[in-house]
Design a protein around this motif. Sequence first.
Motif, mmCIF file in Angstrom:
data_model
loop_
_atom_site.group_PDB
_atom_site.id
_atom_site.type_symbol
_atom_site.label_atom_id
_atom_site.label_comp_id
_atom_site.label_asym_id
_atom_site.label_seq_id
_atom_site.Cartn_x
_atom_site.Cartn_y
_atom_site.Cartn_z
ATOM 1 N N SER A 180 0.853 -1.186 0.000
ATOM 2 C CA SER A 180 0.000 0.000 0.000
ATOM 3 C C SER A 180 0.892 1.240 0.000
ATOM 4 O O SER A 180 2.016 1.217 0.500
ATOM 5 C CB SER A 180 -0.910 -0.004 1.220
ATOM 6 O OG SER A 180 -0.120 -0.058 2.377
ATOM 7 N N ILE A 181 0.397 2.291 -0.590
ATOM 8 C CA ILE A 181 1.179 3.521 -0.706
ATOM 9 C C ILE A 181 0.911 4.406 0.508
ATOM 10 O O ILE A 181 -0.238 4.729 0.785
ATOM 11 C CB ILE A 181 0.825 4.251 -2.017
ATOM 12 C CG1 ILE A 181 1.140 3.328 -3.203
ATOM 13 C CG2 ILE A 181 1.564 5.575 -2.130
ATOM 14 C CD1 ILE A 181 0.896 3.928 -4.560
ATOM 15 N N PRO A 182 1.941 4.763 1.251
ATOM 16 C CA PRO A 182 1.724 5.554 2.469
ATOM 17 C C PRO A 182 1.319 6.991 2.134
ATOM 18 O O PRO A 182 1.587 7.492 1.037
ATOM 19 C CB PRO A 182 3.098 5.531 3.154
ATOM 20 C CG PRO A 182 4.075 5.299 2.046
ATOM 21 C CD PRO A 182 3.361 4.474 1.012
ATOM 22 N N ASP A 183 0.678 7.677 3.083
ATOM 23 C CA ASP A 183 0.237 9.064 2.865
ATOM 24 C C ASP A 183 1.430 9.997 2.645
ATOM 25 O O ASP A 183 1.325 10.990 1.933
ATOM 26 C CB ASP A 183 -0.571 9.553 4.075
ATOM 27 C CG ASP A 183 -1.909 8.838 4.149
ATOM 28 O OD1 ASP A 183 -2.343 8.297 3.107
ATOM 29 O OD2 ASP A 183 -2.508 8.806 5.236
ATOM 30 N N SER A 184 2.556 9.665 3.243
ATOM 31 C CA SER A 184 3.728 10.526 3.134
ATOM 32 C C SER A 184 4.505 10.246 1.835
ATOM 33 O O SER A 184 5.659 10.602 1.718
ATOM 34 C CB SER A 184 4.641 10.275 4.320
ATOM 35 O OG SER A 184 5.062 8.915 4.291
#
Lengths: 340, 340
Positions: B45-49
Amino acid sequence: MTEDVSTPSAEHHEVRYDPIHGWPVIFAPPRAKRPNSILSPTAQSIPDSNPFAEHNEYLTTRESYADRQPDTKPNTPGWHVRIIPNKYPVLSAPAGELIDEELRTRNEATGCHEVIVESPHPVANVCDLSDDQFLRIFLSYRARLKVIANEQRYAHVTIFKNQGRAAGASQPHVHSQLMATSFVPPMVSTEVEYSRRYQLHMGCSYFQELIKQEIQLGTRIVLQTDAFSVFCPYASRFAFEVHLLPLQPQPHFHLATDHEVREAAHLMKQTLVRLQKSIGATEFNYILHTAPFADDSSSGFCWHWEIYPRLSGIAGWELGQGSYVNPIYPEFAAETLVSV
Amino acid sequence: MTEDVSTPSAEHHEVRYDPIHGWPVIFAPPRAKRPNSILSPTAQSIPDSNPFAEHNEYLTTRESYADRQPDTKPNTPGWHVRIIPNKYPVLSAPAGELIDEELRTRNEATGCHEVIVESPHPVANVCDLSDDQFLRIFLSYRARLKVIANEQRYAHVTIFKNQGRAAGASQPHVHSQLMATSFVPPMVSTEVEYSRRYQLHMGCSYFQELIKQEIQLGTRIVLQTDAFSVFCPYASRFAFEVHLLPLQPQPHFHLATDHEVREAAHLMKQTLVRLQKSIGATEFNYILHTAPFADDSSSGFCWHWEIYPRLSGIAGWELGQGSYVNPIYPEFAAETLVSV
């Protein structure tokens, strides 16, 4: 330039060329800092239906060799080490001729693919085996190699171990594999060829010269005895890669003496324990490079074991260009392994 | 022998030799049946940061190239594709001389290591990008290669993509990498050399001859246009490996025409979509093989893209012997990819 006096600085990038195979290894220390750069070992539990455990012999193919207690029968309990044909063999027996159709050269995949079950008990980490058991494994390697050598059906034999999911193991129970082939695998064939040319031009064994220099420099040596050396190679492809070999070159592992096998087994276990203690490396491959059966000692080739801890993945650059990136200099790796 | 008429039977084992590199590939169909032989893709999953997303330009190094909207400034939002120096570079700029100390040859690791961020949006799978975006990526590849070629500082440049954890990606946001080196990586150098010898002895281009034969046989072709061919190589190292190349040999990808780049981008996306639809292969590497900058077209070399789905791990045999085991014949792989 003082590269051999101490470990290069953490910011220093360097390309080193493997003297035999020629592949460039890019040493890039900052890479170890990037996100997810070091893989955590994946836990592998051994299922109850473990086909490699004692008393489950009926679940496997029939043994081709076993180190077993006196008065026990093949394919029954009472063994220490057991060698069986691989149930999913990469190679099988019948011979076939080479077919060359211009750009498409092939032959029947003849050979022998076996599994060396390294303990009757459900153990996943080879470091948990006793020194005595480790010796039995190495003696079994030699015994089985000797039989295959005498059969004169194959050109070469390799023994290798995949421990851990990241290293390619599909069965968690401690085991290694044996692959006898009708071809000489590329890396061994390149090493033998290089060694032969070195002997011819320099009048001495490449392997002996390499070890002599490594011992003199001292910066990459991990363990050293009167007859053996364990060191991190100058152009290591993998972080904490270690090689183990006798000081006196000899082509064939299957002709090693009891004393030599004992020392190789002892040093291998010591090395694996140090890798585990210092950096938690429980997923690794080790592989034997021994000469093709037809070779004599004139090339100065020396059998040796190579150990590759699997701390990071193999990506596009390695697979697609045959070059490597290593975040750990071998001098630092050796220093770490010595200090445990 | 009818090997080129149909897919070999599921029980047939064969060793095929790569015509250029010489490595033996053992085709062992039953291997696919063994426990855990095919890896499941790992979810990333792609992190928010996410440093690669639009508006997060301040989190990255400064761009060396971007395909951006008119009137937008470098290192601000408004881009389609963005190329930035790798924050954890394997290679960096300053030049250094080769140092040869007998068995220890090395030099400063000079070069350029950049990241091609393939979308401003947080996307993990390149197949989810539009055809237009795919074309922009390939045009950006060419644009950046052209600048580096004109700088005349490096010997060679490689573009490669690692998608998915199993393929070596540490950042899930769609991206590929560019590595300009002062050395020519071994695989390209072997291919150019082989191609040159072939041209000399046979009077025609190896790559052109190979494709001509593949088209005639037809059994390994996945996609075919007037100017390009996509096929599964005869001695594929990896299950479902695919190569993509123009029919007219040309050494340098950075000199491809707009039309050729458009076609290459289109066929690459088609191939990746087929790999995903037919066997769920979302973790893979693709890599560009383009000639060293100094090469002209006299060798008959042809740039091409190689795609390696990562369906199984790389174990001791591959790393330690440079030989490969592949459970899937390329004829079967092509048939599967065609039928989607």
